[in-house]
Design a protein around this motif. Structure first.
Motif, mmCIF file in Angstrom:
data_model
loop_
_atom_site.group_PDB
_atom_site.id
_atom_site.type_symbol
_atom_site.label_atom_id
_atom_site.label_comp_id
_atom_site.label_asym_id
_atom_site.label_seq_id
_atom_site.Cartn_x
_atom_site.Cartn_y
_atom_site.Cartn_z
ATOM 1 N N ILE A 82 4.277 3.926 25.753
ATOM 2 C CA ILE A 82 2.993 4.568 25.401
ATOM 3 C C ILE A 82 2.777 4.418 23.896
ATOM 4 C CG2 ILE A 82 1.636 6.701 25.420
ATOM 5 C CD1 ILE A 82 3.561 7.790 27.563
ATOM 6 N N SER A 83 1.658 3.795 23.517
ATOM 7 C CA SER A 83 1.331 3.673 22.087
ATOM 8 C C SER A 83 0.112 4.520 21.781
ATOM 9 C CB SER A 83 1.023 2.216 21.724
ATOM 10 O OG SER A 83 2.212 1.471 21.706
ATOM 11 N N ILE A 84 0.182 5.192 20.658
ATOM 12 C CA ILE A 84 -0.925 6.060 20.240
ATOM 13 C C ILE A 84 -1.595 5.444 19.008
ATOM 14 C CG2 ILE A 84 -1.533 8.368 19.384
ATOM 15 C CD1 ILE A 84 -0.404 8.586 22.198
ATOM 16 N N ASP A 85 -2.916 5.329 19.094
ATOM 17 C CA ASP A 85 -3.673 4.859 17.928
ATOM 18 C C ASP A 85 -4.235 6.098 17.221
ATOM 19 O OD1 ASP A 85 -5.358 3.794 16.110
ATOM 20 O OD2 ASP A 85 -6.554 2.610 17.514
ATOM 21 N N GLU A 86 -3.657 6.404 16.069
ATOM 22 C CA GLU A 86 -4.070 7.621 15.345
ATOM 23 C C GLU A 86 -5.371 7.413 14.579
ATOM 24 O OE1 GLU A 86 -1.235 6.027 14.749
ATOM 25 O OE2 GLU A 86 0.500 7.327 15.090
ATOM 26 N N GLY A 87 -5.784 6.145 14.416
ATOM 27 C CA GLY A 87 -6.988 5.861 13.642
ATOM 28 C C GLY A 87 -6.677 5.875 12.158
ATOM 29 N N ILE A 88 -5.779 4.964 11.744
ATOM 30 C CA ILE A 88 -5.420 4.855 10.325
ATOM 31 C C ILE A 88 -5.716 3.413 9.914
ATOM 32 C CG2 ILE A 88 -3.555 5.056 8.604
ATOM 33 C CD1 ILE A 88 -2.183 7.048 10.561
ATOM 34 N N ALA A 89 -6.773 3.233 9.146
ATOM 35 C CA ALA A 89 -7.233 1.880 8.808
ATOM 36 C C ALA A 89 -6.154 1.110 8.038
ATOM 37 C CB ALA A 89 -8.501 1.971 7.977
ATOM 38 N N GLY A 90 -6.023 -0.159 8.359
ATOM 39 C CA GLY A 90 -5.102 -1.032 7.631
ATOM 40 C C GLY A 90 -3.644 -0.833 8.001
ATOM 41 N N TYR A 91 -3.364 0.046 8.966
ATOM 42 C CA TYR A 91 -1.964 0.322 9.306
ATOM 43 C C TYR A 91 -1.713 0.178 10.806
ATOM 44 C CZ TYR A 91 2.051 3.292 10.422
ATOM 45 O OH TYR A 91 3.216 3.790 10.953
ATOM 46 N N ARG A 92 -2.398 0.991 11.604
ATOM 47 C CA ARG A 92 -2.046 1.063 13.013
ATOM 48 C C ARG A 92 -2.358 -0.217 13.802
ATOM 49 N NH1 ARG A 92 1.852 2.667 14.348
ATOM 50 N NH2 ARG A 92 1.804 4.920 14.329
ATOM 51 N N LYS A 93 -3.416 -0.926 13.391
ATOM 52 C CA LYS A 93 -3.808 -2.133 14.120
ATOM 53 C C LYS A 93 -2.637 -3.126 14.171
ATOM 54 C CE LYS A 93 -7.644 -5.264 14.116
ATOM 55 N NZ LYS A 93 -8.512 -5.949 13.199
ATOM 56 N N HIS A 94 -1.966 -3.263 13.042
ATOM 57 C CA HIS A 94 -0.874 -4.224 12.950
ATOM 58 C C HIS A 94 0.300 -3.824 13.858
ATOM 59 C CE1 HIS A 94 1.705 -7.228 11.089
ATOM 60 N NE2 HIS A 94 2.648 -6.304 11.135
ATOM 61 N N THR A 95 0.704 -2.545 13.789
ATOM 62 C CA THR A 95 1.864 -2.119 14.586
ATOM 63 C C THR A 95 1.546 -2.148 16.085
ATOM 64 O OG1 THR A 95 1.216 0.152 14.169
ATOM 65 C CG2 THR A 95 2.982 -0.700 12.804
ATOM 66 N N ARG A 226 5.871 -4.670 7.605
ATOM 67 C CA ARG A 226 4.546 -4.153 7.951
ATOM 68 C C ARG A 226 4.111 -3.106 6.954
ATOM 69 N NH1 ARG A 226 7.146 -2.990 13.367
ATOM 70 N NH2 ARG A 226 7.156 -5.167 12.932
ATOM 71 N N PRO A 227 2.803 -2.867 6.882
ATOM 72 C CA PRO A 227 2.359 -1.892 5.888
ATOM 73 C C PRO A 227 2.886 -0.502 6.218
ATOM 74 C CG PRO A 227 0.551 -2.551 7.346
ATOM 75 C CD PRO A 227 1.698 -3.421 7.688
ATOM 76 N N GLU A 228 3.132 0.269 5.177
ATOM 77 C CA GLU A 228 3.571 1.654 5.374
ATOM 78 C C GLU A 228 2.310 2.497 5.615
ATOM 79 O OE1 GLU A 228 6.631 4.497 2.979
ATOM 80 O OE2 GLU A 228 4.903 3.855 1.857
ATOM 81 N N CYS A 229 2.436 3.565 6.406
ATOM 82 C CA CYS A 229 1.280 4.449 6.609
ATOM 83 C C CYS A 229 0.849 4.970 5.228
ATOM 84 C CB CYS A 229 1.658 5.612 7.517
ATOM 85 S SG CYS A 229 0.340 6.837 7.612
ATOM 86 N N PRO A 230 -0.444 4.872 4.906
ATOM 87 C CA PRO A 230 -0.883 5.307 3.568
ATOM 88 C C PRO A 230 -0.641 6.793 3.300
ATOM 89 C CG PRO A 230 -2.770 4.826 4.998
ATOM 90 C CD PRO A 230 -1.551 4.360 5.718
ATOM 91 N N TYR A 231 -0.390 7.578 4.372
ATOM 92 C CA TYR A 231 -0.184 9.027 4.179
ATOM 93 C C TYR A 231 1.298 9.407 4.299
ATOM 94 C CZ TYR A 231 -4.995 8.258 5.573
ATOM 95 O OH TYR A 231 -6.262 7.747 5.684
ATOM 96 N N ALA A 232 2.166 8.390 4.276
ATOM 97 C CA ALA A 232 3.592 8.619 4.533
ATOM 98 C C ALA A 232 4.233 9.631 3.585
ATOM 99 C CB ALA A 232 4.343 7.305 4.469
ATOM 100 N N HIS A 233 3.653 9.823 2.398
ATOM 101 C CA HIS A 233 4.299 10.764 1.462
ATOM 102 C C HIS A 233 3.590 12.111 1.410
ATOM 103 C CE1 HIS A 233 7.088 7.638 0.389
ATOM 104 N NE2 HIS A 233 6.056 6.805 0.345
#
Ligand code: SF4
Length: 311
Positions: A82-95, A226-233
């Protein structure tokens, strides 16, 4: 560096281990044996016919996919990712693209759900409103959506890619927040709340350090760039726990294992204490009917907050 088992060129150096250097072949054997031992130790697949896997497309969930796919086949367990798309531009599409590719390669069914369609908000929208709370909203929404989806798919359990580092961080964070109930609910397998509407989580990589799941994924031919989630910190407490534990691990190899083992030795007692308290059965959220200890579940409460701010 030579492999301690066969003298070939080593690809891994494990500072905490008695056998320290591993070539590709012996590292893969070591990695899989340890995860399978954890599966047996905690009875993770006991009675499971349909198993879910929360697949973010990150290195840990992909390593878990590669570990579980052949094992489930062998044990005649139906594995569904099961994959969840959280709607994070520039990040989730790739993963998500990587998740799709790896599932196709291994013949595993993949189900995708999105926050936008099921909850009404993307995390990018949440971030705009709640500047520093993207991770809190994201975590609550993801738990809610994964559980609902796993139940709809009639899965017996849901595996996650949580590794040793995540576990040690969670233990430390719950201690720092004085949250014994959360600690009791946490573990390799399920929690203290028994409710048919809750699908138990299992963590086959609980004894696997993060760096090793990254190496395993890499050696399996998966690109982990892959790009890190922009909100990771945004999650300051987790960030601090991570830095502290990494620092300790570097100076005293094996620290993360010690945190895990201390937690496990206290966990059964903690779990028993809460079970003895005969906690009342969970109610259902009056809004979405999902299990909740309050009249309105946390996810619906958060959505209400977001909508309130929209008006
Ligand atoms: Fe969600 Fe935070 Fe993880 Fe990004 S880092 S995916 S916002 S929980």
């Amino acid at each position: 560096m030579k492999c301690d088992s066969c003298n070939s060129r080593a690809v891994a150096h494990l500072a905490y281990s008695a056998k320290k250097n591993f070539c590709k072949k012996h590292f893969m054997i070591f990695f899989e044996k340890r995860a399978k031992r954890a599966i047996r130790e905690f009875g993770l697949l006991h009675g499971v016919k349909r198993l879910g896997l929360a697949l973010s497309g990150g290195k840990d969930s992909l390593a878990t996919l590669h570990l579980l796919a052949p094992l489930c086949k062998q044990m005649r367990i139906n594995l569904v990712a099961i994959s969840i798309d959280e709607g994070i531009a520039g990040y989730r599409k790739h993963t998500l693209a990587v998740a799709r590719k790896e599932c196709r390669k291994l013949g595993v069914q993949l189900v995708t759900r999105s926050f936008k369609k099921t909850i009404g908000f993307t995390i990018d929208q949440v971030k705009k409103k709640k500047t520093n709370r993207a991770c809190s909203f994201c975590g609550v929404f993801r738990r809610w959506l994964l559980n609902k989806t796993a139940r709809e798919l009639k899965l017996d359990k849901l595996a996650t890619g949580h590794n040793l580092d995540d576990t040690a961080q969670t233990v430390l964070m719950n201690l720092m927040r004085n949250e014994p109930m959360r600690l009791a609910r946490f573990g390799a397998n399920g929690g203290i709340i028994e409710d048919k509407a809750f699908i138990d989580r299992i963590r086959p990589l609980i004894r696997t350090p993060e760096k090793e799941s990254a190496l395993y994924a890499l050696l399996k031919g998966i690109s982990i760039e892959r790009p890190e989630c922009p909100y990771a910190h945004d999650d300051v407490l987790r960030d601090s726990a991570r830095s502290f534990l990494n620092d300790c691990e570097q100076k005293m190899p094996g620290t993360k294992f010690k945190v895990l083992n201390s937690f496990l030795s206290l966990h059964s007692q903690l779990n028993k204490n809460f079970k003895q308290k005969n906690l009342p059965p969970l109610a259902r959220c009056s809004n979405c009917s999902e299990p909740s200890s309050q009249a309105i579940c946390k996810k619906c409460e958060m959505v209400k907050q977001l909508k309130g701010e929209q008006n």
